[in-house]
Enzyme design. Structure first.
Site, mmCIF file in Angstrom:
data_model
loop_
_atom_site.group_PDB
_atom_site.id
_atom_site.type_symbol
_atom_site.label_atom_id
_atom_site.label_comp_id
_atom_site.label_asym_id
_atom_site.label_seq_id
_atom_site.Cartn_x
_atom_site.Cartn_y
_atom_site.Cartn_z
ATOM 1 N N LEU A 114 -3.185 0.968 6.945
ATOM 2 C CA LEU A 114 -4.641 1.087 7.052
ATOM 3 C C LEU A 114 -5.249 1.713 5.802
ATOM 4 O O LEU A 114 -6.178 2.523 5.870
ATOM 5 C CB LEU A 114 -5.036 1.892 8.285
ATOM 6 C CG LEU A 114 -4.620 1.313 9.643
ATOM 7 C CD1 LEU A 114 -5.034 2.249 10.774
ATOM 8 C CD2 LEU A 114 -5.227 -0.060 9.854
ATOM 9 N N CYS A 115 -4.697 1.359 4.642
ATOM 10 C CA CYS A 115 -5.241 1.874 3.383
ATOM 11 C C CYS A 115 -5.366 0.737 2.366
ATOM 12 O O CYS A 115 -5.049 0.902 1.189
ATOM 13 C CB CYS A 115 -4.381 3.008 2.837
ATOM 14 S SG CYS A 115 -2.608 2.684 2.803
ATOM 15 N N GLY A 116 -5.809 -0.420 2.850
ATOM 16 C CA GLY A 116 -6.042 -1.552 1.959
ATOM 17 C C GLY A 116 -4.760 -2.037 1.308
ATOM 18 O O GLY A 116 -3.706 -2.107 1.935
#
Length: 294
Positions: free
Chosen positions: A90-92
């Site tokens: 969930l951090c690109g």
């Protein structure tokens, strides 16, 4: 009406997701400030250490009996790639960009006939490399930031790396991480740790001003003490840069997710209102038609 109920449920679901992503954005923003300060504070010391070693290495590195950490083993058949990523997603593209650089380097080395080994820092680096390079992963360390990121964690990694080097398990070691530049920009970076390789020469580092320096104790003794310590320092710097980059990437990704959720809610609300209006119109037409029939 079933269609309206489906739209209601979907709008409610997206609103819940929007609340979660908004909360995650605020948490990442709160963690980012401290992580950014730590990363920026570590740079001057790590860079100065590297420059000083570069100055010493310029003279001592060519002498007989120089430390293998400086001069190397005389060959480059086996490469150890330290891939530092995060334990969570969930951090690109933060994790993928680092692993992509490591994978690209690994393919180049394998194509050249070299043997490649991986030391993974973070669960995501292991997970992304396991499918293609599973047998090549020699070790993994997880949860380096729990309860907090400390120099001891970097020392644990460097001790393992030095033990492997002393045992002759590899010839060259390179670490891959993301250098923090801003919330939206994190630069995948590769840095060679063993043998020591300074960025630029001593003159460019600003250490050489035309003077002649004598070191006590000898250059060789200083290097034998500082070279292992430098590996710990550079690994710690990479971990700090990674922590700031991860929080920045997560903050940016959650901000985009929150905005996308808002846009989806707007589209679904318009669709809901149009469907509701169409249903009302149809009901009115049925009532009027029934009245006229009577």
């Amino acid at each position: 009406m079933a269609n309206l109920n489906d739209l209601k449920l979907r709008i409610s679901s997206v609103k819940s997701t929007q609340k979660i992503t908004s909360a995650m954005k605020m948490v990442a923003a709160a963690k980012l400030r401290r992580a950014q300060e730590q990363a920026e504070a570590s740079r001057p010391y790590a860079e100065r250490m590297e420059r000083m070693l570069g100055s010493l290495a310029a003279s001592a590195g060519k002498q007989p009996g120089a430390s293998p950490l400086l001069a190397g083993t005389g060959k480059d058949d086996v490469h150890l790639l330290i891939v530092a990523a995060a334990d969570r997603g969930l951090c690109g593209g933060f994790n993928s960009n680092i692993v992509k650089e490591a994978r690209k380097k690994a393919h180049e080395l394998i194509k050249a006939g070299k043997t490649v080994k991986f030391y993974c820092i973070g669960r995501k680096s292991r997970d992304q490399l396991r499918r293609e390079f599973g047998p090549n992963i020699v070790d993994t360390i997880e949860d380096v930031a729990k309860p907090s990121l400390s120099f001891d964690k970097a020392t644990t990694v460097s001790d393992t790396v030095l033990r492997m080097f002393d045992a002759g398990e590899f010839d060259v070691c390179t670490i891959f991480y993301a250098k923090f530049k801003s919330v939206i920009v994190q630069i995948p970076t590769a840095q060679q740790l063993i043998p020591f390789e300074a960025e630029g020469d001593a003159d460019a580092s600003g250490l050489s001003d035309g003077g002649i320096y004598d070191y006590e104790p000898s250059d060789e003794k200083i290097l034998s003490d500082l070279l292992p310590r430098n590996i710990s320092i550079q690994i710690f710097k990479a971990m700090l840069e990674n922590a700031a980059s991860e929080h920045g990437a997560r903050m940016s990704a959650m901000d985009s997710a929150t905005r996308n959720a808002g846009e989806m809610i707007d589209r679904l609300s318009i669709q809901y209102n149009r469907t509701r209006q169409a249903n009302i119109t149809n009901e009115l037409i049925e009532i009027i038609s029934a009245k006229e029939a009577l």
